[in-house]
Design an enzyme around this catalytic site. Structure first.
Site, PDB file in Angstrom:
ATOM      1  N   ASP A   1      28.592  87.808  28.619  1.00 55.24           N
ATOM      2  CA  ASP A   1      28.501  87.711  27.160  1.00 55.24           C
ATOM      3  C   ASP A   1      27.349  88.540  26.591  1.00 55.24           C
ATOM      4  O   ASP A   1      26.466  88.996  27.315  1.00 55.24           O
ATOM      5  CB  ASP A   1      28.360  86.244  26.717  1.00 55.24           C
TER       6      ASP A   1
ATOM      7  N   ASN B   1      25.888  71.277  26.561  1.00 57.20           N
ATOM      8  CA  ASN B   1      27.113  70.761  25.943  1.00 57.20           C
ATOM      9  C   ASN B   1      28.358  71.103  26.770  1.00 57.20           C
ATOM     10  O   ASN B   1      29.481  70.922  26.319  1.00 57.20           O
ATOM     11  CB  ASN B   1      27.262  71.307  24.507  1.00 57.20           C
TER      12      ASN B   1
ATOM     13  N   HIS C   1      29.176  74.177  27.946  1.00 53.08           N
ATOM     14  CA  HIS C   1      29.754  75.520  27.801  1.00 53.08           C
ATOM     15  C   HIS C   1      29.564  76.349  29.073  1.00 53.08           C
ATOM     16  O   HIS C   1      28.617  76.131  29.844  1.00 53.08           O
ATOM     17  CB  HIS C   1      29.233  76.248  26.551  1.00 53.08           C
TER      18      HIS C   1
ATOM     19  N   GLU D   1      32.189  77.448  23.835  1.00 55.01           N
ATOM     20  CA  GLU D   1      31.641  76.182  23.361  1.00 55.01           C
ATOM     21  C   GLU D   1      32.724  75.097  23.399  1.00 55.01           C
ATOM     22  O   GLU D   1      33.916  75.408  23.515  1.00 55.01           O
ATOM     23  CB  GLU D   1      31.148  76.376  21.919  1.00 55.01           C
TER      24      GLU D   1
HETATM   25  C1  F6R Z   1      24.703  83.171  29.440  1.00 54.58           C
HETATM   26  C2  F6R Z   1      25.647  82.097  29.713  1.00 54.58           C
HETATM   27  C3  F6R Z   1      25.352  80.678  29.307  1.00 54.58           C
HETATM   28  C4  F6R Z   1      24.200  80.079  30.096  1.00 54.58           C
HETATM   29  C5  F6R Z   1      23.959  78.648  29.679  1.00 54.58           C
HETATM   30  C6  F6R Z   1      22.793  78.018  30.407  1.00 54.58           C
HETATM   31  O1  F6R Z   1      25.197  84.388  29.963  1.00 54.58           O
HETATM   32  O2  F6R Z   1      26.647  82.357  30.249  1.00 54.58           O
HETATM   33  O3  F6R Z   1      26.510  79.910  29.513  1.00 54.58           O
HETATM   34  O4  F6R Z   1      24.489  80.135  31.469  1.00 54.58           O
HETATM   35  O5  F6R Z   1      23.735  78.588  28.305  1.00 54.58           O
HETATM   36  O6  F6R Z   1      21.620  78.638  29.984  1.00 54.58           O
HETATM   37  P1  F6R Z   1      20.213  78.236  30.632  1.00 54.58           P
HETATM   38  O7  F6R Z   1      20.277  78.643  32.041  1.00 54.58           O
HETATM   39  O8  F6R Z   1      19.209  79.020  29.827  1.00 54.58           O
HETATM   40  O9  F6R Z   1      20.085  76.770  30.460  1.00 54.58           O
END
Ligand code: F6R
EC number: 3.5.99.6
Length: 260
Positions: free
Chosen positions: A67, A136, A138, A143
């Protein structure tokens, strides 16, 4: 789903690094799906150290990141392009021309999303997709309520995700609202998935992913449909799982199978 529980964060990171390194050693031209976020930083650090020690080369590896924020050009310090350069690409021997991230500054983001999906297909699909998980539930920026059949597209970020990402920006208002993200079906199309989660803040999301109902309310639960999904956890992130004893019996000390 293979649930590997390790005693602490570094042990979980080392275990995940083993899986990435083995994939690249077995198939040097493997296509890796890459993730960003805080959880991945120690993993990239460990992989960079192993590269420096001569243990693993990414010279022929192809990569596609999950992303990128809409509105941020690759040079923006908070873009995922910058994150990947600093955390990983500039520290290993990967060929920059083989690395791919969605362009957050594309004049037509919808077309950019379709092109990205097509580029993944042209590369032959993803061999190993790295994933983190949001509190959450995701994965990527899919989301809650994201279609489980979704492909790369634009997603509106929830306020809770923006709050979690706000630490990288000057204010909540400047924290991006939209992202281009691989879809849930794009992720499920990869030949193997490796989700790393560490810390108590992820425990509830991890339990919903592994043991909850398959539901768009927790997009990560879609990994229940994947035939080769491995979840690597530290003890804190595993804290809300009901069947911990079973996972530890099947995968003692986080090993692949009881027979390893
Ligand atoms: C970013 C992504 C997100 C993160 C997730 C956890 O490329 O794919 O799904 O893996 O938001 O983020 P952290 O590791 O910062 O808690």
């Amino acid at each position: 789903m293979k649930v590997l529980i390790l005693p602490d964060e570094q042990a979980a990171v080392d275990r995940a690094a083993d899986i990435v390194a083995r994939t690249v050693r077995d198939a040097p031209d493997a296509v890796l799906g890459l993730a960003t976020g805080g959880t991945m930083l120690p993993l990239y650090e460990t992989l960079a150290q192993r590269h420096a020690a001569g243990d693993v080369s990414f010279a022929r590896t192809v990569s596609f990141n999950l992303d990128e924020y809409i509105g941020l050009p690759p040079e923006h310090p908070c873009s995922y392009h910058s994150y990947m350069r600093e955390a990983f690409f500039d520290r290993v021997d990967i060929d920059p021309s083989r690395t791919h991230l969605p362009r957050g500054d594309a004049p037509d983001p919808q077309a950019a999303a379709r092109d990205y999906e097509a580029a993944i297909e042209r590369a032959g699909g993803i061999d190993l997709q790295l994933l983190g998980i949001g509190r959450n539930g995701h994965i990527g920026f899919n989301e809650p309520t994201a279609s489980l059949g979704s492909r790369t597209r634009i997603k509106t970020l929830t306020d809770s995700t923006r709050q979690a990402n706000r630490r990288y920006f000057d204010s909540f208002d400047e924290t991006p609202r939209y992202a281009i993200t691989m879809g849930v079906a794009t992720i499920l199309a990869s030949r193997a998935c490796l989700l790393l989660a560490t810390g108590a803040a992820k425990a509830d999301a991890v339990a919903r992913m592994v043991e909850g109902p398959l539901s768009a309310a927790c997009p990560a639960s879609a990994l229940q449909l994947h035939a080769k999904a491995t979840v690597v956890l530290d003890r804190e992130a595993a804290g809300a799982l009901e069947l911990v004893g079973y996972y530890e019996t099947v995968h003692p000390e986080g090993r692949d199978t009881v027979f390893d």
